[in-house]
Each structure stands twice: as structure tokens, then as C-alpha cells.
Design a protein around this motif. Structure first.
Motif, PDB file in Angstrom:
ATOM      1  N   ILE A 119      -9.629   5.022   0.571  1.00 37.35           N
ATOM      2  CA  ILE A 119     -10.872   5.074  -0.215  1.00 37.35           C
ATOM      3  C   ILE A 119     -10.945   3.887  -1.168  1.00 37.35           C
ATOM      4  CG2 ILE A 119     -12.139   6.364  -1.983  1.00 37.35           C
ATOM      5  CD1 ILE A 119     -11.085   8.926  -0.684  1.00 37.35           C
ATOM      6  N   ALA A 120      -9.810   3.567  -1.814  1.00 36.75           N
ATOM      7  CA  ALA A 120      -9.803   2.436  -2.753  1.00 36.75           C
ATOM      8  C   ALA A 120     -10.094   1.122  -2.038  1.00 36.75           C
ATOM      9  CB  ALA A 120      -8.448   2.365  -3.461  1.00 36.75           C
ATOM     10  N   GLU A 126     -10.687  -2.651  -3.321  1.00 40.57           N
ATOM     11  CA  GLU A 126      -9.443  -3.178  -3.880  1.00 40.57           C
ATOM     12  C   GLU A 126      -8.767  -4.042  -2.823  1.00 40.57           C
ATOM     13  OE1 GLU A 126      -6.685  -0.526  -5.642  1.00 40.57           O
ATOM     14  OE2 GLU A 126      -8.102   0.272  -7.105  1.00 40.57           O
ATOM     15  N   ASN A 127      -8.155  -5.139  -3.267  1.00 37.74           N
ATOM     16  CA  ASN A 127      -7.552  -6.053  -2.315  1.00 37.74           C
ATOM     17  C   ASN A 127      -6.288  -5.461  -1.704  1.00 37.74           C
ATOM     18  OD1 ASN A 127      -6.404  -6.679  -5.120  1.00 37.74           O
ATOM     19  ND2 ASN A 127      -4.934  -7.724  -3.792  1.00 37.74           N
ATOM     20  N   ALA A 244      -5.076   2.157  -5.398  1.00 40.68           N
ATOM     21  CA  ALA A 244      -4.235   2.162  -4.203  1.00 40.68           C
ATOM     22  C   ALA A 244      -2.763   1.991  -4.550  1.00 40.68           C
ATOM     23  CB  ALA A 244      -4.684   1.058  -3.250  1.00 40.68           C
ATOM     24  N   ARG A 245      -2.458   1.063  -5.454  1.00 45.32           N
ATOM     25  CA  ARG A 245      -1.061   0.813  -5.808  1.00 45.32           C
ATOM     26  C   ARG A 245      -0.478   1.984  -6.591  1.00 45.32           C
ATOM     27  NH1 ARG A 245      -4.021  -3.242  -5.050  1.00 45.32           N
ATOM     28  NH2 ARG A 245      -3.287  -5.264  -4.287  1.00 45.32           N
ATOM     29  N   THR A 246      -1.248   2.524  -7.527  1.00 44.73           N
ATOM     30  CA  THR A 246      -0.764   3.688  -8.271  1.00 44.73           C
ATOM     31  C   THR A 246      -0.533   4.859  -7.327  1.00 44.73           C
ATOM     32  OG1 THR A 246      -2.021   2.968 -10.221  1.00 44.73           O
ATOM     33  CG2 THR A 246      -1.238   5.240 -10.201  1.00 44.73           C
ATOM     34  N   ALA A 341      -2.188 -14.761 -11.571  1.00 46.14           N
ATOM     35  CA  ALA A 341      -1.745 -13.577 -10.831  1.00 46.14           C
ATOM     36  C   ALA A 341      -2.289 -12.329 -11.513  1.00 46.14           C
ATOM     37  CB  ALA A 341      -0.219 -13.536 -10.780  1.00 46.14           C
ATOM     38  N   HIS A 342      -2.739 -11.359 -10.719  1.00 41.07           N
ATOM     39  CA  HIS A 342      -3.338 -10.165 -11.309  1.00 41.07           C
ATOM     40  C   HIS A 342      -3.301  -9.006 -10.335  1.00 41.07           C
ATOM     41  CE1 HIS A 342      -6.559 -12.306  -9.153  1.00 41.07           C
ATOM     42  NE2 HIS A 342      -7.033 -11.103  -8.867  1.00 41.07           N
ATOM     43  N   PHE A 343      -3.446  -7.805 -10.885  1.00 42.90           N
ATOM     44  CA  PHE A 343      -3.627  -6.579 -10.124  1.00 42.90           C
ATOM     45  C   PHE A 343      -5.106  -6.200 -10.204  1.00 42.90           C
ATOM     46  CE2 PHE A 343       0.952  -5.598 -11.225  1.00 42.90           C
ATOM     47  CZ  PHE A 343       1.408  -5.639  -9.914  1.00 42.90           C
TER      48      PHE A 343
END
Length: 352
Positions: A119-120, A126-127, A244-246, A341-343
Motif C-alpha cells: 500500500i505504501a 514511497e520509494n 514501508a520501512r517501519t 540521503a533521506h528516508f
């Protein structure tokens, strides 16, 4: 959050608390109906966090503004998250449990992380790159290895209800992303106070009665840690890592649950545990090693959240400012284009 590792540690701590809930529930609450367990867990979360909010308010310095209120535009997202994750998810899970083997249920619950990420990636753009995707696969595979029991592979009708529960929680995670800049403790408290009474009402309508005082207290304390504090940490991680990462790190919860189960009921870990541990480690390392950097543009935005004066928060104050950091107030982000660099955190939710 001072570093990416701090954000990752927060997500893993949320997973550890949630994962520990399962064996603790097995040890303390085996005699209660499922809806009663869910209701007390959520109610304990809501009441405990509510008490913490009151204490925090009383201890705040005189005149301190504290956290801001949830805006009118954000309430639909929060209500949707509460309905999906606090009511729909538990209801579908409990109905599915009545006709689905426990091993199959554990296996299917790993779909939450997958659906959250899907979904994300699709709905919120989201990348995702190959390394991140492989890390997600490794983490989910670890959960599958922990849950898989040959011979319990049949998927009865109840399995569809459990898949529906996972979908509800995945929607909850993504909707909570939209309000993650707000006070995480308030968000978690509201979810608990809404979901607890609903699940208890279903339990009482099904003929359940209040458990003994000791069992009731144990259930509510377990809920405070595993559903309350865990959710607070999850929301904080959402701000800095994206959904997604969380969700991927949160998928490590079964491993923490198994570790605690071994401590409560000592026995030598199985081969499946060590295979899952290796897969989980590989997945987490792949995520930690991720580096996403490119030129991107920040559009004009005004919002309120806890922050320090980093490169994204260079602004003046229209109130007497003591110089304390971090602090919380409404502030404006002017348009800026730069590269670093980023999230996909609250300041980097851009398309690619």
C-alpha cells in the motif's frame, strides 16, 4: 531523532514489545475469550497512556504550550486508522481464529508487513529499490519460517478473515502515517480508548464476563506495553522512516515473541528459529545499509511537530524563544531544492 539508527532502533523496540505480548498473553490470559483479551489490551493501553498524558501535563512548566492539537483535516485519517486497525482488524482476527489452526494463523499474520509495504509503495508512492525489497522479503520469510508447521497448511474460510485483518492493519499503518507528526502518545491513547470498549462490547454480547481482578490487571498492563507503548514507538518511527520501512522492521515481532517464549518455557531453540534469526538479520542489515540520495524539491508546507533547527528547519520565531531544542510549534517550510540521503519521512514524501 538524531540518526537513522535511532529511528530503526525505535521501530525494532516497537516490534519487541508487540512480539512479547503473545507469549505473555499465553501465560496470563489463556482462560479468557479472545474479544475480552483484545478489549482489555486496548483498554489498558488507552487508560495507561491517558494517565501518562495527565501526569505529563501536570509536570509541564507553567505556560508551556506542549504538543499541538490534531487539525480538523487530519481527523478523518485518524478515525479511519482507528476503525480499520482498532475495530476491523481485531474483529476479523477473532472471527478467523475460531476456525483456523493457530499455526496457519501465525503464518498468515506475516501478510501485514507485506500489505503495509505494498500500500505504501503503490498508493503513497514511497520509494523502493532492489536492496529494500530483498530486505523485506528476508524479514517476511523469517516470519514464515517461524510460523510454518507442515501438515497445517490447509486454508479454511477463516483464513480469509485473517487476511482481511492483516489488510485492515496495513490500512491502519498507512493512514496513521498521515497523522504521524502529531503527539504519538495522544494517537495511541485515542486508539486504545476507542478500540477497547468496542471489543469489550462484542465480548459481553457473546456471553463473556469480567475476569478475576488479578487477571484483569495483568491483561491491561500487558496491553499498555504491547499495544500502547509499542504503538507510540511505531508512530515515532513512522515519522522518520516512512510506512514501508517501519512495517518491515515491525515484522520482526514474531522473532522477539519466540525469544521470550524460550525464556518463559526454557528449551533448546529449533532449527527453524536459527534459520529465521539469520533471515531476519539479513533483512535488517539490508535495510540499514540502504542509501537513498538524489536531488529533490520540497514544496511549501506549514505544519506542527517536534523538531530541531536542522537543514529543513531554518525559520524565525514569532514568539519569545528561549533557544531550547527540540521544541514544538507551527512553522513553515519554504520551497527548497537540494540533494542528500533521506528516508520517506515527514519531510520527504515526494514522488520519484
Amino acid at each position: 531523532m538524531n540518526s537513522r539508527f535511532g529511528a530503526i532502533s525505535t521501530a525494532l523496540a516497537a516490534a519487541a514489545l508487540f512480539g512479547a505480548t503473545t507469549p505473555v498473553a499465553k501465560a496470563l490470559l489463556g482462560a479468557m475469550p479472545p474479544f475480552m483479551v483484545a478489549g482489555l489490551f486496548y483498554l489498558g493501553s488507552g487508560i495507561g497512556l491517558g494517565a501518562a498524558l495527565v501526569i505529563r501535563r501536570l509536570r509541564a512548566p507553567s505556560g508551556a504550550s506542549g504538543q499541538h492539537r490534531i487539525s480538523r483535516a487530519e481527523w478523518p485519517w485518524l478515525i479511519g486508522a482507528i476503525v480499520a486497525g482498532g475495530v476491523g482488524g481485531p474483529a476479523l482476527l477473532m472471527l478467523g481464529l475460531s476456525s483456523t489452526p493457530a499455526a496457519t494463523t501465525s503464518l498468515l499474520l506475516n501478510l501485514e508487513g507485506v500489505l503495509t509495504a505494498v500500500i505504501a509503495w503503490i498508493a503513497f508512492r514511497e520509494n523502493v529499490d532492489v536492496q529494500l525489497f530483498l530486505g523485506m522479503v528476508a524479514i517476511v520469510a523469517a516470519g514464515v519460517v517461524l510460523s510454518w508447521h507442515p501438515g497445517d497448511a490447509d486454508l479454511p474460510l477463516g483464513a480469509l478473515l485473517i487476511v482481511g485483518a492483516c489488510a485492515c492493519w496495513a490500512i491502519d499503518n498507512n493512514l496513521t502515517r498521515k497523522v504521524a507528526t502529531n503527539d504519538a502518545m495522544v494517537i495511541a491513547c485515542l486508539k486504545g480508548l476507542c478500540a477497547g470498549p468496542v471489543n469489550l462490547a462484542i465480548a459481553f454480547a457473546s456471553g463473556a464476563s469480567w475476569p478475576a481482578v488479578g487477571t484483569l490487571g495483568a491483561a491491561m498492563l500487558t496491553g499498555l506495553a504491547g499495544y500502547g507503548v509499542s504503538l507510540v514507538l511505531f508512530v515515532v518511527a513512522l515519522r522518520h522512516l516512512g510506512t514501508a520501512r517501519t512495517g518491515a522492521y515491525f515484522s520482526a515481532a514474531p522473532l522477539f515473541g519466540v525469544v521470550l517464549a524460550f525464556l518463559l518455557w526454557p528449551e533448546w531453540p529449533t532449527v527453524a528459529f536459527w534459520v529465521a534469526a539469520v533471515l531476519m538479520t539479513i533483512g535488517i542489515v539490508l535495510h540499514i545499509r540502504e542509501r537513498h540520495e538524489h536531488e529533490h524539491m520540497h514544496e511549501w508546507i506549514e505544519h506542527t511537530h517536534r523538531h530541531v533547527h536542522d537543514e529543513h528547519h531554518q525559520h524565525e520565531h514569532d514568539f519569545p524563544y528561549s533557544g531550547d531544542q527540540p521544541h514544538t510549534h507551527a512553522h513553515v517550510h519554504p520551497p527548497i531544492t537540494h540533494s542528500h540521503a533521506h528516508f520517506p519521512d515527514v519531510h520527504h514524501r515526494h514522488r520519484h
